[in-house]
Scaffold this motif. Sequence first.
Motif, PDB file in Angstrom:
ATOM      1  N   PRO A 119      27.639   6.570   4.682  1.00 13.68           N
ATOM      2  CA  PRO A 119      26.689   6.373   5.843  1.00 13.68           C
ATOM      3  C   PRO A 119      25.445   7.426   5.728  1.00 13.68           C
ATOM      4  O   PRO A 119      25.556   8.436   5.068  1.00 13.68           O
ATOM      5  CB  PRO A 119      27.395   6.851   6.916  1.00 13.68           C
ATOM      6  N   ALA A 120      24.476   7.159   6.481  1.00  9.62           N
ATOM      7  CA  ALA A 120      23.342   8.112   6.535  1.00  9.62           C
ATOM      8  C   ALA A 120      22.497   8.034   7.772  1.00  9.62           C
ATOM      9  O   ALA A 120      22.573   6.998   8.415  1.00  9.62           O
ATOM     10  CB  ALA A 120      22.422   7.963   5.268  1.00  9.62           C
ATOM     11  N   GLU A 121      21.866   9.175   8.081  1.00  9.28           N
ATOM     12  CA  GLU A 121      21.047   9.145   9.422  1.00  9.28           C
ATOM     13  C   GLU A 121      19.625   8.724   8.910  1.00  9.28           C
ATOM     14  O   GLU A 121      18.816   9.327   8.158  1.00  9.28           O
ATOM     15  CB  GLU A 121      20.969  10.529  10.001  1.00  9.28           C
ATOM     16  N   VAL A 122      19.461   7.422   9.362  1.00 12.71           N
ATOM     17  CA  VAL A 122      18.025   6.827   8.938  1.00 12.71           C
ATOM     18  C   VAL A 122      16.943   7.518   9.696  1.00 12.71           C
ATOM     19  O   VAL A 122      16.828   7.598  10.671  1.00 12.71           O
ATOM     20  CB  VAL A 122      18.270   5.469   9.155  1.00 12.71           C
ATOM     21  N   PHE A 123      15.752   7.624   8.733  1.00 13.00           N
ATOM     22  CA  PHE A 123      14.607   8.096   9.235  1.00 13.00           C
ATOM     23  C   PHE A 123      14.043   6.830   9.819  1.00 13.00           C
ATOM     24  O   PHE A 123      13.992   5.719   9.682  1.00 13.00           O
ATOM     25  CB  PHE A 123      13.370   8.462   8.011  1.00 13.00           C
ATOM     26  N   PRO A 124      13.369   7.039  11.345  1.00 12.98           N
ATOM     27  CA  PRO A 124      12.900   6.087  12.192  1.00 12.98           C
ATOM     28  C   PRO A 124      11.511   5.419  11.655  1.00 12.98           C
ATOM     29  O   PRO A 124      10.509   5.054  12.631  1.00 12.98           O
ATOM     30  CB  PRO A 124      12.628   6.839  13.399  1.00 12.98           C
ATOM     31  N   VAL A 125      11.239   5.377  10.272  1.00 12.47           N
ATOM     32  CA  VAL A 125       9.867   4.657   9.823  1.00 12.47           C
ATOM     33  C   VAL A 125      10.483   3.778   8.815  1.00 12.47           C
ATOM     34  O   VAL A 125      11.285   3.864   8.287  1.00 12.47           O
ATOM     35  CB  VAL A 125       9.004   5.640   9.503  1.00 12.47           C
ATOM     36  N   GLU A 126       9.414   2.870   8.603  1.00  9.44           N
ATOM     37  CA  GLU A 126       9.694   1.788   7.400  1.00  9.44           C
ATOM     38  C   GLU A 126       8.555   2.367   6.458  1.00  9.44           C
ATOM     39  O   GLU A 126       7.299   2.525   6.811  1.00  9.44           O
ATOM     40  CB  GLU A 126       9.312   0.311   7.787  1.00  9.44           C
ATOM     41  N   CYS A 127       8.921   2.486   5.145  1.00 11.30           N
ATOM     42  CA  CYS A 127       7.919   3.094   4.304  1.00 11.30           C
ATOM     43  C   CYS A 127       7.400   1.998   3.254  1.00 11.30           C
ATOM     44  O   CYS A 127       8.224   1.462   2.504  1.00 11.30           O
ATOM     45  CB  CYS A 127       8.726   4.298   3.530  1.00 11.30           C
ATOM     46  N   VAL A 128       6.308   1.715   3.414  1.00 16.34           N
ATOM     47  CA  VAL A 128       5.813   0.632   2.470  1.00 16.34           C
ATOM     48  C   VAL A 128       4.833   1.056   1.236  1.00 16.34           C
ATOM     49  O   VAL A 128       4.086   1.540   1.728  1.00 16.34           O
ATOM     50  CB  VAL A 128       5.160  -0.512   3.516  1.00 16.34           C
ATOM     51  N   GLY A 129       5.285   0.408   0.306  1.00 18.13           N
ATOM     52  CA  GLY A 129       4.305   0.694  -0.915  1.00 18.13           C
ATOM     53  C   GLY A 129       3.692  -0.531  -0.864  1.00 18.13           C
ATOM     54  O   GLY A 129       4.254  -1.690  -1.102  1.00 18.13           O
ATOM     55  N   ARG A 130       2.264  -0.548  -1.200  1.00 13.79           N
ATOM     56  CA  ARG A 130       1.209  -1.673  -1.224  1.00 13.79           C
ATOM     57  C   ARG A 130       0.228  -1.532  -2.405  1.00 13.79           C
ATOM     58  O   ARG A 130      -0.448  -0.610  -2.567  1.00 13.79           O
ATOM     59  CB  ARG A 130       0.585  -1.589   0.108  1.00 13.79           C
ATOM     60  N   GLY A 131       0.365  -2.527  -3.017  1.00  9.23           N
ATOM     61  CA  GLY A 131      -0.420  -2.566  -4.119  1.00  9.23           C
ATOM     62  C   GLY A 131      -1.495  -3.871  -4.265  1.00  9.23           C
ATOM     63  O   GLY A 131      -2.502  -3.852  -5.070  1.00  9.23           O
TER      64      GLY A 131
END
Length: 224
Positions: A115-127
């Motif tokens: 289990p992990a405490e999730v950061f409240p953001v979606e991290c998007v790599g865009r090319g």
Amino acid sequence: MEKKVLIQTEIPGKKLFARGKVRDTWEIPGWLGNNEKRLLMVTTDRISAFDVVMLRGVPDLGKIRNQISLFWFKRLENICPNHILCVDQQFCANTIKKKYQEQNDLIGRLVLVYPAEVFPVECVGRGYLAGSGWESYQETGKVCGILLPSGLKEAEELPQPIFTPTTKAETGHDEPIDFDTMVKMVGSNAAEVLRDKSLRLYKKAAPWARICGIIIADTKFEFG
């Protein structure tokens, strides 16, 4: 004989931790005789598109989706540690064997995780300039606050990959945010680490996928 479609799991005697768009996650307490909690993730055959879960599924889709995920977790683990604890299907199934007689239906869909405490953001790599990034570029010349060269076309490859975070919505659509907003949400140190990890992951994954004939226009990472 028509193949069975697994839309939803029910495991008597186990507590449901979360039911996402395509995965059901169950708590597995008492790991190796202690009180540490682990999670069993089951990838179902549910279909999700544009944040909508369809009423019908596709036979064995969950097994394929699970194998794709495990492939990338293994290939990218040198850049970022992950939550994977065990991928042995029979071992994972045995964690619920006494309570769930249809464990064979789950083989190929399972992964035991920390289990992990999730950061409240979606991290998007865009090319590539596509989707919501293209819409934002047309309006402002920017994507998530990043100014891009003028004259770019839809789906054009960017001069270099960029980091374009979004909110992590419980319901509805995630909303694009700029890096300064992300800093306010998670702190400057965490934001910089997450941006660096996301770009490194994308830069390693995209060329490999391209060798296989797949263009990763952009992809989302979640960290905890």
